[in-house]
Structures are given as C-alpha cells and as structure tokens.
Write a protein that holds these residues in place. Structure first.
Motif, short mmCIF file in Angstrom:
data_model
loop_
_atom_site.label_atom_id
_atom_site.label_comp_id
_atom_site.label_asym_id
_atom_site.label_seq_id
_atom_site.Cartn_x
_atom_site.Cartn_y
_atom_site.Cartn_z
N TYR A 260 36.11 37.90 38.20
CA TYR A 260 38.20 38.27 38.29
C TYR A 260 38.71 37.76 39.94
O TYR A 260 39.59 37.47 39.51
CB TYR A 260 37.39 39.54 38.18
CG TYR A 260 39.36 40.18 38.33
CD1 TYR A 260 39.69 40.80 37.22
CD2 TYR A 260 39.16 40.39 39.63
CE1 TYR A 260 40.72 41.55 37.48
CE2 TYR A 260 40.32 41.32 39.54
CZ TYR A 260 40.98 42.01 38.05
OH TYR A 260 41.91 42.82 39.01
N ALA B 131 41.74 35.00 40.21
CA ALA B 131 42.81 35.90 40.79
C ALA B 131 43.12 34.54 41.95
O ALA B 131 44.73 34.57 42.22
CB ALA B 131 42.45 36.57 41.18
N HIS C 173 45.51 31.74 40.15
CA HIS C 173 46.13 31.93 39.63
C HIS C 173 47.62 32.79 41.13
O HIS C 173 48.98 31.96 40.92
CB HIS C 173 46.38 33.26 38.75
CG HIS C 173 46.30 33.00 37.04
ND1 HIS C 173 46.52 31.58 37.22
CD2 HIS C 173 45.01 33.07 36.42
CE1 HIS C 173 45.67 31.97 36.23
NE2 HIS C 173 45.12 33.25 35.47
N ASN C 174 46.94 33.17 41.82
CA ASN C 174 48.15 34.24 42.35
C ASN C 174 46.98 34.30 43.81
O ASN C 174 47.06 35.93 44.37
CB ASN C 174 48.96 35.11 42.52
CG ASN C 174 49.80 35.24 43.10
OD1 ASN C 174 49.93 35.53 44.60
ND2 ASN C 174 50.62 36.80 41.81
N ALA D 132 48.98 37.66 45.76
CA ALA D 132 48.71 38.34 44.91
C ALA D 132 46.62 38.71 45.26
O ALA D 132 46.92 40.54 46.05
CB ALA D 132 48.53 38.68 43.60
N TYR E 76 47.00 39.90 48.90
CA TYR E 76 47.24 41.74 49.06
C TYR E 76 46.62 42.66 48.59
O TYR E 76 46.13 43.86 48.99
CB TYR E 76 48.77 41.74 47.95
CG TYR E 76 49.20 43.08 47.40
CD1 TYR E 76 49.51 43.88 48.27
CD2 TYR E 76 48.50 43.40 46.40
CE1 TYR E 76 50.11 45.03 47.29
CE2 TYR E 76 49.03 44.45 45.60
CZ TYR E 76 49.88 44.88 46.19
OH TYR E 76 50.09 46.98 45.96
N HIS F 19 56.57 39.99 42.06
CA HIS F 19 55.57 38.90 41.34
C HIS F 19 54.89 37.76 42.52
O HIS F 19 54.06 37.51 42.39
CB HIS F 19 56.88 37.57 41.33
CG HIS F 19 57.75 38.44 39.89
ND1 HIS F 19 58.56 37.95 39.16
CD2 HIS F 19 56.94 39.54 39.27
CE1 HIS F 19 58.84 38.24 38.73
NE2 HIS F 19 57.90 39.65 38.51
N GLY G 171 52.64 41.57 44.42
CA GLY G 171 51.92 43.18 43.66
C GLY G 171 51.15 42.71 42.10
O GLY G 171 50.79 43.63 41.69
N LEU G 172 51.50 40.94 41.51
CA LEU G 172 50.60 41.45 39.74
C LEU G 172 50.17 39.50 40.20
O LEU G 172 50.58 38.66 40.81
CB LEU G 172 52.01 41.26 39.12
CG LEU G 172 52.45 42.83 39.26
CD1 LEU G 172 53.46 42.62 37.73
CD2 LEU G 172 51.50 43.77 37.45
N ILE G 173 49.18 39.67 39.58
CA ILE G 173 48.61 38.05 38.46
C ILE G 173 49.62 38.43 37.39
O ILE G 173 48.70 38.77 37.03
CB ILE G 173 47.28 38.44 39.19
CG1 ILE G 173 47.14 38.05 40.16
CG2 ILE G 173 46.63 37.00 38.28
CD1 ILE G 173 45.51 38.84 40.88
N ASP H 193 49.32 36.42 35.16
CA ASP H 193 48.65 35.50 34.20
C ASP H 193 47.31 35.90 33.87
O ASP H 193 46.62 35.66 32.80
CB ASP H 193 48.33 34.30 34.45
CG ASP H 193 49.26 33.07 34.45
OD1 ASP H 193 50.74 33.21 33.51
OD2 ASP H 193 49.75 32.42 35.21
N TYR H 194 47.81 37.27 34.66
CA TYR H 194 46.33 38.05 34.33
C TYR H 194 46.72 39.11 33.10
O TYR H 194 48.13 39.95 33.39
CB TYR H 194 45.69 39.44 35.47
CG TYR H 194 44.13 38.81 36.03
CD1 TYR H 194 43.89 37.17 34.86
CD2 TYR H 194 44.03 38.59 36.73
CE1 TYR H 194 43.13 36.95 35.92
CE2 TYR H 194 42.82 38.27 37.62
CZ TYR H 194 41.83 37.44 37.05
OH TYR H 194 40.72 36.50 37.48
N LYS I 25 43.97 44.29 33.40
CA LYS I 25 43.43 43.73 35.05
C LYS I 25 44.15 43.30 36.04
O LYS I 25 43.47 44.10 37.01
CB LYS I 25 43.07 42.11 34.28
CG LYS I 25 42.04 41.68 33.75
CD LYS I 25 41.62 40.13 33.79
CE LYS I 25 40.85 39.77 32.70
NZ LYS I 25 39.93 38.51 33.23
N ASN I 26 45.46 43.94 35.53
CA ASN I 26 46.51 43.66 36.68
C ASN I 26 46.56 45.73 37.51
O ASN I 26 46.13 45.82 39.26
CB ASN I 26 47.95 43.33 36.92
CG ASN I 26 47.87 42.71 37.08
OD1 ASN I 26 48.05 42.32 38.01
ND2 ASN I 26 48.41 41.33 35.70
#
Lengths: 378, 509
Positions: free
Chosen positions: A225, A229, A232-233, A236, A239, B343, B346-348, B350-351, B355-356
């Motif tokens: 996970y 994560a 992807h980002n 975030a 964060y 974006h 705060g969030l992923i 593609d999840y 999951k977020n």
C-alpha cells in the motif's frame, strides 16, 4: 455466460485485451517484415512463430518454460519498480552480479548436500538486492536519478564480474566460468519427466511462487500500500507520513533481489550455460522492460507476458528451418513492444465502449419496462 | 431586442451523464451575462460547445439570428468568440507578447514581425487598463497578469464575445476587484461577456442577467438587479441555503497549539518567508490566518504540519515540543491537516476512495494485522464515512478518487481528517473551488469541531469566510503577523488594510 459478460465490463478485461491487441498488431507487422525479406517462405515462417514451442513438441514446450523463467523474474523486477514509480533499467547489472555470486558459491563444496542450490540461489538474490540497493540509496538520500545510476551500475557490474571471474572460477580455455557442482543445480522437480530432453527445471516453479508472493506484497500488505502510494503520488505519501526514502530503498532492494534471482536461475540450471567473459550486457535484464510494459506491471500479467515472449522466441529459433535468421524474431518482438505502447490507447477505447454498452443496456431495460407498463394498461 | 448569440436546445451527453439537457442561453450584445451553477452543473460543457471544443448531440447555435456551425476553436475565433479558460492555456517559456500573437503571427518576408503586434497589444493594454509586461516570461509573472495576457489574447483577435470560465478562482481579493472593473470597461466598449461562476457576490457586482443551470438542466434566466442572492442560490442548489454560519459564543479552553518565534528561511532570497511568528490556538476556538496569497501562509502551514522546514522557533502541541517531529508523529499527537492542494497532497488519485479514506490510518491495528491489510474492515469503515459525511460517488468505496467531483473529493478529505478525532485541525482553504452547498457543509463541520472542544486553525484567502467562521483573526503580511483581531470588532475594509501592509498593530500577541 453471465459471468463472462460481467467480466467483459471489468477493467481487467480492458487491460488484457489491450495487451492482446498490441500482440496481434506486432505479429501482423512481423508478417510484413517476413513478406519483405523472403516472400516465398513468409507464410510457413509466420506459422512457425505462431506455433512457437509447439513445433518442438514436449521438448519445445519445456524450452519455452526454461526460457521464460528468468524473463518472468526480470519482468517482475522492472514491473515492481514501475509500480512504485521507479524505472529500474539496471536489471541486467543486478542479474549478472547475482549470477556471479551463484556460480561462485556453486563451485564451492559447502557440504550442504541438497541445500547447496538453495543457498547459492538465495545468495544470488542478496547480491542483486545489494547492487540495486546502491541505486535506491543514491536516489533516496542524494537525489541521483535511478535511470542514470542503474545504467552505470550495469556496466560496473558487468566489468566487475568479468574481473572477479578471472580471479576465481575461471575456465581459461573457454573464457568463461567453470561449471558449478552437481549439487548446486536446481533440481528438475519432475519437469524433466513431462518435458524430456529440455533444459527446464524446478526454477520455473520457484518463479511461479515468486509471482504469487510479489502479487500478495503489492496488493495485500501495508508495505505494498505504501509502495504504490509513493509511486502514484509522492507528495501525498509524504503528507500521510509515509517514509518515502526508506520505501525507495526497499523497492529497489526487492527489484534487485528479483533480478538477482533471474541470474541464479540462468546459471544454476545445469543447461550448459556459463557466464562468458565478454563485454556484453545480459539481454534478459533488458527484456524485463518490455515484459513489464506488456504485462502492465501486474505480476500475473508479467507472468503471461514472459511466457508469451519465450514462446515466440523459441518459435523464432525454429524459423531457421525456413532460411530466416533468428534476428527476425527479435525485430518482431521489438514491434510488439512498440505496439504495447499503444496498449494504453486501445485500453481507453475499450473502456469507452464498455460504458457505452452499459448505457445501451440500461436504456433497453427502461424501454422494456415502459412497454411492459403500457401493455398492462391496455 | 436581438441577441448576438443564441444557444437553443443544446444537449450534450458523455458516457454515463447528460452534461447539458436541452439548455438554452441567449446573450444580448453589450451585456455581462453570468452562467451560474454548482460544480458539475454543465456550465463549462456549455461554454466548451460554444467555443467549439465539443459538438452537441442536439440543438443549434445562432449568431445575430443566423444558424452557425462551430466545429473547432478556430471557427469560434472566426465568429468573434474568445475564451479565457479556468486553467490558462499559455506557453510557459514564451513572453507575454509571444503568447498573445501565437497563432495569428504577423509575418514580413517569412520572418516574424513583432513591432506591429507590440504596438497593437500595448494600445489595447492601455485602452482597457490591462497592464502587462510584454517581454516577461509567462512562468515569471503572477496569476493575475497571466489572466490579463489571456484577455489581451482575445482582444488582439478582435473577438466580440468573450467567455470567462471561472476567472476569479485563482485570484486574490484585490485582483478580483480589478478584474471586475476590467470586465465592466470591456462591456462599456460594446463587448458581450459570458461569465461562468458559482460566486454570487461577483454576479451581483458585474452581471446584468444570469442563466442558472442545475444538474445539466436549464432552470431560468433572471435579471440580476431584481433577484436576491438568496433566490439565486436557491435556484442554483435547488433548496434554501443558509449563508450565515451559526455558532454559539466562543469558550476558549486549554492551550492546544503554541507557536513561538517561528521562522522559515526563503530558498530564493535572504528574506524570511515566515518571520518570528508567535501565536496560540486554544481548545474550542477557530483561529483564522488571513492574508493575500503568497505572504507565507503555505510555508507556515508546512512548518506546522511537518511538510516543510523550521529554521528557528518552536512548535508545541498539547504541551509537547513537536518542532522537529515527523509527520506521522504529529498525526499521532493529535494534529489533522486538510491540505491546500487536494490533488497534490490530499489524495492518491489512482487509489480507490476506500484506500484514500485510510491514508492516515492504514497502519493502525484496526486496519492491519501482521502487515496484511484488512480489506473487510477498510471497506466497512469507508462505507461508514461515506454515509456519515454524505460523500457522493458512483460506486461507493470502490470509486477511483480521480473520477470523483472536486466537492466530493474535498468532503472525503474532510471526513478522513475529522474522523481522526484530532485535538488540532489545520484546515487550509478547505472550501476553495467549491459551490455554496459544499461550503455550507464544510463550515458546519469546522464549527462542530470547535464546539466539541477542538482547536481549529483555518487558513483562508476568502475574506467572507474569514469574517464569518473565525473567532480570532491573525493577519499575515510578508511572513509576519501584523494583526490579531476579533472579527466582531473589525471590518473587511480594515482587514484589507492589514493584508496590504498599510496598517499594523503596535503590539501583536
């Protein structure tokens, strides 16, 4: 049937069909190349590609599995790194470092008997892991881009291994490594009975198990996970308090262990292969990149992509019967790789078709309802 | 009276949604016509059709009574229609002048002739008070100036019909005032303007008429002067909206956050981006950091939440020094953070939503065992939050975060951060880009946190929000706190003076 219909609507379907479309387009392109180079033999040659390992019967199929084994692992290595946002172009170097350590330990009589090959194989993974770990460390703590450092470590690894071979397990006559002890070869685990005369061995089973393990790590664990994560980002992830630096190192270490395992597989197979002291990188390492792309970095996808590439590779070998050089098959594989870049576009087209079909069904159902109501009223 | 543009019976479908359902819009020459609607009401789609980016399934467009066919933006340009997009379409390594003439370059013997273009641009710039530096690189100029470049682009092409797609979303309060006056002067010169927004205040200030869309459907076209803000918002949302933020008297309790002499150095210059900032947040109060964008708010928040460095000073949370703690540690100590950029941080995207929703808690015993995620638990938890915080999605927890609307993405983040049950909630522009319904909801959540005895630190650029929600206002100017005021004892005008550096309190706590 209903299940099939539902499956057609899932993203898995669009992924799989996109990869298959890439393969079909690549093959058609290959057919054109065959027609250009040798028109009279083009069709039988093409059939031989499609027939792949089947041409050689059980032995041929066994060779497909044998060829696929290291490709599965390097494909996983690159795919795993992709998933975490890293481009591991250094699988080749990790592979050769792992291979050397495996051969070195395979030459020593450690008195382990049946476990000799296990130790040699695990050592190959550790060596690959360390080699890739350097890349991860440089990326995480010194901000060195992984593509640069892993390309350079490909050559460093190759030359270092060449040097070490001449100091240790060198067969001067043939300019290659000495054969490993019999106990260091991965046992056939029954595959020799199913596919007689081929070089396939239990390594294929091990690769399958590793596929499952990687799949579980990525999709079921906290570690996976976090890794995905970060891929992807990264912002975030930071964060959310994820230790991105540690994850970069860990992702590379695992990718390296997989590539190192591929190195162990190739040279602990007892198939008459030896590390040759030449200035050429291992192509299996680079093949991991297209395999990961074709398999969309999904472990299961990588498994089938590697099997497919191995299958047409063996097919290319049999194409020599029709006066084609096996390099032609390399061109066709390259074409498939080019087209797999289109796989994403195809995927989007299919996704759009899926949602349209869904709409149609909905409106159909509504229309049916309305007509049913109308019928009951009259 | 004749109409310059008529869009009649426009229907546009996307897979799964009807973005415009038989929508009609009539624009008079020389008016500012507002297009009002919630996020996802179909405003941008309608304008994209007029600009030739999409083709409608049904309906026709007329100019001065004649049916016209617009198949691409070049057609639109030929008909005198220009558009300023919400996200500017400028080439970053081109100068302002180069961007303006891009596509309609003046050429002399095969070579670019900038002289003539420069003259025309500067003439337009003076005429409409659109001040730009024609030779500055786009990447170096402010958002406000980039917007002026976009407006000049339309004027340079002699466009008569100007579309502004949410032009104020990225601007500071001062820049908004400027833009409004620019729009009015354009109107006075005979241009017709279509103005997309969901901010009622701006409609009241600039527009003559207003067309309202809701969920892709045409609701009504009204005269702005004779329609109240309440009526407009009711038509937009489909129910009565409460503008006032209801909250009881503030009863500050124990100290939760204590920031002392905090300083953050700038990466670019020798000046400190945050300079010697000290303040406290107590339980049961909403403290708001106000200021014009770029006065150190981001760096202050990054320092507090651990995303950025602290060069001097201390941060104390619940009596414990967290100046150099990790982000995870701060979170465990009771700090939650609704980030400025949903974006980026705060969030992923593609999840999945589920999951977020566990992004801050996936590692806790509740959601994992021996390193394996407990998906049943995660999904159940996600369903609970979706229900509780009214997050609207296509497929519940399985929905990809990327495919959700901005308002629901924000709600998801708010849900996640509030459900962490923090002692201190740091909310940075939590309502940016949201429509009134969502804003109302988020304000309620903030007040509820405060009433439950939590400390809330709100960072906002919207003066209305600052005045309505907060119990205490800290004004940040060039990295320093220049005022610490009670919203009941101040006015927006006074805040504006503090924010622009024209005034500062003698002694700031």
């Amino acid at each position: 049937m209903k299940k099939l219909k539902q499956w057609v609507k899932t993203p898995t379907f669009s992924n799989v069909s996109a990869s298959i479309a890439a393969i079909v387009m690549g093959l058609l392109f290959g057919l054109i190349i065959l027609l250009v180079t040798n028109p009279s033999q083009a069709l039988p040659g093409f059939v031989s590609i499609l027939a792949g390992g089947i041409t050689g019967g059980a032995q041929g199929l066994g060779d497909v599995l044998y060829t696929a084994t290291p490709l599965i692992l390097t494909g996983l290595s690159v795919g795993f790194a992709f998933k975490t946002g890293l481009f591991n172009i250094g699988a080749s170097g990790q592979l050769v470092v792992g291979a050397y350590v495996a051969v070195l330990l395979g030459n020593l009589d450690l008195g382990l008997g049946g476990f000799h090959w296990v130790v040699a194989f695990l050592a190959a993974m550790v060596a690959g892991a360390i080699w890739a770990g350097i890349v991860g460390f440089l990326k995480a703590y010194l901000n060195v881009h992984e593509v640069i450092s892993s390309i350079m470590l490909n050559y460093t690894g190759m030359h270092l291994v060449n040097l070490l071979i001449t100091q240790t397990v060198y067969d001067k006559l043939r300019n290659q490594t000495q054969p490993v002890l019999q106990t260091a070869n991965i046992p056939a685990m029954g595959l020799d009975k199913i596919f007689p005369d081929s070089s396939v061995n239990g390594g294929f089973f091990i690769a399958m198990i590793i596929v499952v393990i990687v799949h579980i790590i990525l999709n079921k664990t906290v570690f996976g996970y976090e890794l995905i994560a970060c891929g992807h980002n990264p912002n975030a992830s930071q964060y959310a308090g994820i230790n991105a630096k540690r994850n970069v190192v860990m992702a590379m270490v695992i990718a390296g262990a997989l590539a190192g395992a591929a190195g162990g597989m190739i040279y602990l197979a007892g198939a008459g292969k030896y590390i040759r002291v030449i200035d050429t990188l291992h192509s299996e390492g680079f093949m991991g990149i297209p395999i990961a792309l074709l398999g969309l970095s999904n472990p299961i996808g990588v498994f089938f992509a590697a099997l497919f590439i191995a299958y047409i590779n063996i097919g290319g070998f049999y194409m020599q019967l029709y006066d084609f050089v096996p390099e032609v098959i390399e061109i066709i594989i390259a074409a498939i790789i080019y087209f797999s870049a289109f796989a994403l576009i195809v995927k989007n087209i299919i996704a759009r078709y899926q949602s349209k079909a869904e709409e149609k069904e909905k409106s159909k159902a509504e229309a049916a309802e309305i007509s049913a109501e109308g019928g009951s009223q009259s | 009276m004749d109409y310059i543009i008529e869009m009649l019976g426009i229907t546009k479908e996307f897979p799964g949604v009807v973005a415009n359902d038989n929508v009609t819009l009539k624009l008079k020459p020389g008016e500012i016509h507002a297009l009002l609607g919630e996020n996802g009401a179909g405003k941008s789609t309608l304008m994209s059709i007029l600009f030739g980016l999409y083709r409608p399934e049904k309906g026709e467009i007329r100019k001065n009574g004649e049916v016209i066919h617009i198949t691409n933006p070049n057609d639109a340009n030929d008909y005198g229609i220009g558009m300023v997009h919400q996200h500017f379409k400028l080439v970053h390594n081109f100068t302002a002048l180069e961007n303006i003439m891009l596509g309609v370059e003046t050429v002399k013997r095969g070579l670019l002739d900038m002289g003539e273009a420069r003259e025309k641009v500067m003439a337009l710039s003076n005429k409409y008070q659109l001040f730009i530096d024609p030779d500055a690189l786009t990447s170096d100029i402010t958002v406000g100036m980039q917007q002026r470049v976009e407006i000049l682009k339309m004027l340079y092409r002699d466009n008569e019909i100007l579309i502004f797609d949410e032009p104020t979303a990225m601007l500071t309060p001062q820049e908004i005032i400027e833009l409004m006056s620019i729009m009015r002067s354009l109107r006075d010169e005979g241009k017709s303007i279509l103005f997309i927004t969901h901010k009622l205040e701006e409609i009241k200030q600039a527009a003559q008429r207003c067309t309202i869309l809701r969920k892709g459907k045409y609701i009504d076209t009204v005269d702005v002067a004779t329609t109240s803000k309440e009526k407009l918002s009711e038509m937009m949302v489909g129910r009565k909206v409460d503008f006032a933020v209801h909250k009881g008297v503030c009863k500050p309790g124990r100290e939760i956050l204590d920031v002392s002499h905090l300083t953050v150095l700038s990466k670019l210059s020798k000046k400190n981006v945050v300079h010697n900032v000290s303040f406290k947040v107590r339980a049961g109060e909403i403290v708001c950091v106000a200021g014009i964008d770029g006065n150190g708010q981001s760096e202050l928040v990054y320092a507090l939440t651990g995303l950025g460095p602290v060069n001097a000073g201390t941060i104390t949370l619940n009596g414990k020094d967290i100046t150099h703690s990790t982000i995870r540690h701060r979170s465990e100590m009771g700090m939650s953070h609704i980030p400025e950029d949903r974006h980026k941080h705060g969030l992923i995207l593609d999840y999945s939503l589920a999951k977020n929703l566990v992004l801050q808690s996936y590692f806790k015993e509740q959601f994992q065992k021996n390193g394996f995620l407990k998906f049943n638990e995660i999904n159940a938890y996600a369903d609970k939050l979706i229900e509780e915080f009214d997050v609207r999605t296509g497929q519940g927890g399985k929905t990809l975060a990327r495919s959700m609307s901005g308002g629901n993405q924000q709600k998801a983040i708010v849900a996640r951060e509030i459900d962490m049950n923090p002692d201190l909630l740091v909310a940075v522009q939590p309502t940016r880009g949201l429509d009134v319904g969502a804003i109302e909801y988020i304000h309620k959540q903030l007040v509820e946190q405060r009433d439950n005895g939590k400390g809330v630190l709100l960072v906002s650029l919207e003066l209305e929000e600052v005045m309505n929600v907060s119990d205490r206002i800290l004004v940040l100017y060039e990295g320093e706190i220049v005022a610490n005021v009670d919203p009941k004892k101040t006015t927006i005008q006074e805040l504006g003076l503090y924010m622009s550096g024209a005034k500062r309190e003698e002694k700031v706590v």
